[in-house]
Design a protein around this motif. Structure first.
Motif, short mmCIF file in Angstrom:
data_model
loop_
_atom_site.label_atom_id
_atom_site.label_comp_id
_atom_site.label_asym_id
_atom_site.label_seq_id
_atom_site.Cartn_x
_atom_site.Cartn_y
_atom_site.Cartn_z
N SER A 71 6.55 43.72 35.01
CA SER A 71 7.64 44.13 35.89
C SER A 71 8.22 45.45 35.42
N GLY A 72 7.67 45.99 34.32
CA GLY A 72 8.12 47.29 33.86
C GLY A 72 9.46 47.28 33.16
N ARG A 73 10.01 46.09 32.89
CA ARG A 73 11.31 46.06 32.21
C ARG A 73 11.18 46.53 30.78
N LEU A 112 8.64 48.47 27.90
CA LEU A 112 7.48 49.33 27.67
C LEU A 112 6.56 48.64 26.67
N THR A 140 10.42 29.99 23.88
CA THR A 140 11.13 29.82 25.15
C THR A 140 10.13 29.37 26.22
N ASP A 170 9.14 30.46 28.94
CA ASP A 170 8.25 31.38 29.64
C ASP A 170 7.12 31.87 28.72
N ASN A 189 4.11 51.69 32.68
CA ASN A 189 5.40 51.01 32.65
C ASN A 189 6.31 51.52 33.75
N HIS A 231 7.62 49.25 36.87
CA HIS A 231 9.05 49.07 37.07
C HIS A 231 9.46 49.45 38.50
N GLN A 282 17.19 41.55 41.34
CA GLN A 282 17.04 41.37 39.90
C GLN A 282 18.21 41.96 39.15
N GLU A 334 17.76 34.51 20.80
CA GLU A 334 17.03 34.25 22.03
C GLU A 334 16.99 32.74 22.31
N ILE A 335 16.75 31.96 21.26
CA ILE A 335 16.67 30.50 21.39
C ILE A 335 18.00 29.94 21.91
N ASN A 354 18.45 30.77 25.52
CA ASN A 354 17.53 29.94 26.29
C ASN A 354 18.12 28.53 26.48
N GLU A 355 18.67 27.95 25.41
CA GLU A 355 19.23 26.60 25.50
C GLU A 355 20.44 26.56 26.41
N ILE A 366 14.01 33.24 35.25
CA ILE A 366 14.71 33.78 34.08
C ILE A 366 13.69 34.24 33.05
N GLY A 367 13.90 35.39 32.46
CA GLY A 367 13.02 35.87 31.39
C GLY A 367 13.84 36.32 30.19
N TYR A 368 13.24 36.24 29.00
CA TYR A 368 13.94 36.60 27.75
C TYR A 368 13.11 37.66 27.04
N TYR A 369 13.75 38.74 26.62
CA TYR A 369 12.99 39.83 26.02
C TYR A 369 13.72 40.43 24.85
N PRO A 370 13.21 40.22 23.64
CA PRO A 370 13.81 40.91 22.50
C PRO A 370 13.40 42.38 22.54
N VAL A 371 14.35 43.29 22.51
CA VAL A 371 14.08 44.73 22.57
C VAL A 371 14.87 45.38 21.45
N HIS A 378 17.33 40.93 26.01
CA HIS A 378 17.56 41.18 27.43
C HIS A 378 17.20 39.91 28.18
N SER A 380 16.63 38.50 31.95
CA SER A 380 16.48 38.94 33.33
C SER A 380 16.62 37.76 34.28
#
Lengths: 410, 410
Positions: free
Chosen positions: A14-16, A18, A72, A74, B23, B27, B175, B185-186, B189-190, B203-208, B213, B215
Motif C-alpha cells: 500500500s506504499g505506507r 518504504l 500480531t 496480520d 513505494n 502509495h 484510510q 505494537e503488541i 494490537n491487544e 487494521i495494520g501495525y507497522y514499526p517504523v 504506525h 493503519s
C-alpha cells in the motif's frame, strides 16, 4: 547462487512503508558474489505468498523472505508457508521458553504464536530474541527474516551471510563505486565509452539525489586475472576523472570533507540559516567528527543573526538577511566566535514562502572564511523546500571539499 | 483496478540504490483505490523484463514500469518491450525535435535513442522533457516512467493518476494512519482486539524507526455506509489512545511540535550537542517553521559550549559536558540569548568513541526551559551512532510535544 528476495507486508504494497530490507539483502548478497534474479513485494495474502514462493523454488538456488513473522494477527508468513509447502506448524519449545522468560505475563499468550514454525524449520539463532529461521525445501535454502530493518540487518549479517559463505565458497565480485556531485551522466558515459575498457568490466550509471554514481564491476572468474583487470580499470578511471570524483563506495561528501579537514589540520564551524542545521547534522553523522568539527549557530530568525551571531543591524536592514553581505558577516563572525580555522555560512530562501521577484525561492548565498580569506558564493536552486535544503547542503559541502583540496595543492 | 509495479535496473538488484519509486507508485495507487497485486524489481535484462511484463499482462488490469528509459547503453526497457510484445521501435519526431532543440550538439547523437519507442506508445506529455509513455496492450494500460524519483513522481502525479481517474471513476479507499512514538505494537494490537471493531475495518501495525504506525482502512463498497463506518472507527481509536497518538497521516513529530508551538504562541530555540543539528534540521524541514523557530547553537566542542553558549567553565570541569548540570545551563543560556519562549538542550555520547563506565555510549541529558521553569531529563539509549542520534532527536521532539500539551491543559 541465483537468488530471489520476497518482501511481505500490506504496509509495503500500500506504499505506507518504504521497503528497505530487500535493498539491504540485495546489496549484501551481491557483494558476496550472488546474483539477484528478481525481488518481489507482496501483501499479507497467504495464497500469493505461497504462489510466489513455490515459483521461486523452481527457478533459483536461494530465497530470502522478509516480514510477516511477528505476533500480531496480520502476520501470516508462517501459515502461508505451512500450507504452500505442506509443512504443518510445529511447536518450538526453545522459542516458547524464551518468550515465557522474557515477557510480562499478560502479553505472553499473544506472543506464543511466535513459537509455531513450519515443520523442518531450523532456528537461525538460539539465543537471539529476534525471529528468523531457515527451511531447506527441494534442496533450496529459504531464509525467513524479520521485516523490521534493524533486526533484518542483524540476522542477515550474523546468520545468513556466514551460512552462505560456508556453503558457497570462492564466489566473489570486485566492485567499486565512484561518486560525482552535480555531474552529467551523459558526459561521463561518453568519456567511459572513449576509454574502451575491457568488455569484462561492467559499468553502471546511477543518478542519486544530486550525485551520479558510477559502478565498476568485474566478476571473479579467474582470480588473478580478474583482480588485475579490476585494479587496472579503477586506476584508469581515477586518473581520467581526478577530483571530479568526490569519493568512493561508502564515502559521503561530509565524510570526505572530514578527512580533508583532518589532513589540513583545520577545524570547522558553521553558521546556517535556510538549511536549519542540516549541514551540521550531516557532518556530525560521521563518527569521529568531534576531532575537527566545533559546532555552529543556526540563526534561523533575524534576531538570532543579530543576537547570537553579532551581525550588524544596519547591514541587515540595508541588504536583507539573504545577501552576500550577510553571508560574509556570518562566516567571519562565527570564525571569530568559535576560533575555527575554516567556517562556512549559508543564508537563503528554501520556500515555499518568503520569495520575491528580486530574491526568488531558491536564492542562496554562502560565505567561506579560512586561511585564504573570505570568499562569497551565490546560487539559484530549484525544486521544493526539501530539494532546495538538500542541494544547498550538498553544494556547501562540495565547496568546502574543493577549497580544502586547493589549500593542499598550494 | 488490480495493479503490478515493475522496477527495472541493475542498480536496484545489486542493492546499490534503494528502490523508492515503487513505494511512491504503490502509495499513490492505493490512495486512488487501486489494489497492488505485486511489485517486482529486476535487472536490465531484456528477457526477464519481457517475461515479467507478459505474465503481468495476463493477470492484472494495470501495469506500471519504472526505469531503463534513459540514453545510456545500460537502458534497455524499450528494447525489451519491443521484443516481448512484438512492437518494433518507431521514431517519434516530437521527441527528436525536442532533443535537437534543447541539447548541445555533441551530446545530441547519444540522446537520439530516446526518440525510439515501441510501436503504439503514446507520449504522456508533449512538452515535458522527461521520458514517459503509455502502451495499451491486450486492453491492459502499461505506463512506462523514468527511474529517477523526482521525475517519476512528477509523471505519476501529473499524467498517470489523472488518466486513471478518468478511466476508473468512483474507486476509493478511506484510510487513516495513527502514529505512536515508543509504544508497544503488541499492547496496541491487544487494545484494538478488545475494541472489537467492525470486520470491514482493516487494521495494520507497522514499526517504523522508533514509531508504531497503526493503519485503519475501509474499502468503499457502499459510499455512505463506508464513510460512516470509517468516521466512527477513527473516532473510537482517537478516544481510546488519546495523546499516545502523536499524529496522523503526514504528521511528523517536528510538524506536530510546530503546530503546538503556534497554538501556544511560543517560539523555540535549541542548544544541541551530540545530535549536531539534527533536531533543528527536522524542525526547519517543515514549511512555515520560521513562524515559531528562532534557531540554535550546535555546541559540539566544549569550546563552543563556553564561547558561544556562555556555559560556566567551572561547571563544565566539575560535571563534564554530558551531565544534567550542563544540559540545564545550555537550556537556560540559549533561552537568554535567543529570547525564545521555550528552549531545549541536548548533550550526550552518540559513540562509537567517547564512552566510559560511568557515562557509557548512549548516555543523553536534556534540559527544557520555558514558562513552567527548567526540567531535566536523563536517558540511556542503545544502538549505533545513527540510531542514538535518531532516537535522541525523536525523544527530544516528543518531550517538547508532551510539555506543550501540558501547558495547554493548564
Amino acid at each position: 547462487m541465483r537468488a530471489e528476495i520476497i518482501a511481505i507486508g500490506d504496509e509495503l504494497t500500500s506504499g505506507r512503508i518504504l521497503n528497505t530490507t530487500s535493498n539491504y539483502a540485495a546489496h549484501r548478497l551481491f557483494q558476496a558474489g550472488h546474483e539477484i534474479h528478481a525481488m518481489h513485494t507482496i501483501g499479507d495474502t497467504p495464497e500469493l505468498i505461497g504462489e510466489i514462493l513455490v515459483r521461486a523454488i523452481g527457478r533459483v538456488d536461494l530465497i530470502l523472505v522478509t516480514g510477516g513473522l511477528g505476533a500480531t494477527d496480520d502476520d501470516l508468513t508462517n501459515e502461508a508457508v505451512s500450507q504452500a509447502l505442506n509443512r504443518p506448524a510445529s511447536l518450538y519449545p526453545t522459542i516458547l521458553s524464551q518468550i515465557r522468560e522474557h515477557s510480562e505475563h499478560d502479553t505472553c499468550e499473544s506472543l506464543e504464536k511466535l513459537a509455531w514454525l513450519p515443520r523442518g524449520a531450523e532456528l537461525l539463532s538460539h539465543d537471539s530474541r529476534m525471529a528468523g529461521h531457515l527451511l531447506i525445501h527441494d534442496q533450496v535454502p529459504i531464509f525467513f527474516l524479520p521485516g523490521v530493518p534493524s533486526q533484518m540487518h542483524y540476522m542477515m549479517d550474523k546468520h545468513v551471510l556466514p551460512w552462505l559463505a560456508a556453503h558457497s565458497p570462492g564466489l566473489h565480485s570486485f566492485q567499486c563505486l565512484y561518486k560525482f556531485f552535480k555531474a552529467s551522466e551523459i558526459a561521463i558515459n561518453e568519456d567511459i565509452l572513449k576509454m574502451q575498457l575491457d568488455p569484462e568490466v561492467e559499468i553502471g550509471y546511477y543518478p542519486v539525489n544530486n550525485d551520479i554514481h558510477l559502478s565498476l564491476t568485474v566478476r571473479d572468474h579467474d582470480h588473478q586475472h580478474s583482480k588485475k583487470l579490476f585494479d587496472h580499470s579503477c586506476a584508469r578511471i581515477k586518473r581520467h576523472f581526478g577530483q571530479k570524483i568526490y569519493g568512493q563506495d561508502q564515502d559521503t561528501l561530509a565524510s570526505v570533507v572530514g578527512q580533508l579537514l583532518a589532513q589540513n589540520n583545520l577545524t570547522l564551524a558553521l553558521a546556517e540559516s535556510c538549511t536549519g542545521g542540516l549541514i551540521s547534522s550531516k557532518i556530525t553523522a560521521v563518527p569521529g567528527s568531534s576531532d575537527y568539527f566545533l559546532g555552529g549557530v543556526t540563526s534561523y530568525a533575524d534576531s538570532m543573526k543579530l543576537g547570537c551571531l553579532g551581525v550588524d543591524n544596519e547591514l541587515l536592514s540595508k541588504y536583507g538577511a539573504v545577501s552576500s553581505q550577510i553571508a560574509g558577516a556570518m562566516a567571519e563572525n562565527i570564525k571569530q566566535m568559535s576560533g575555527a580555522g575554516l567556517t562556512l555560512s549559508v543564508t537563503g530562501i528554501a520556500g515555499p514562502g518568503g520569495g520575491s521577484a528580486e530574491k526568488p525561492v531558491g536564492t542562496v548565498h554562502m560565505g567561506m572564511s579560512g586561511p585564504a580569506g573570505l570568499s562569497l558564493h551565490h546560487f539559484l536552486f530549484s525544486g521544493d523546500r526539501q530539494n532546495i535544503q538538500a542541494i544547498t547542503s550538498q553544494t556547501a559541502l562540495d565547496l568546502l571539499r574543493c577549497h580544502l583540496l586547493e589549500l593542499m595543492a598550494e
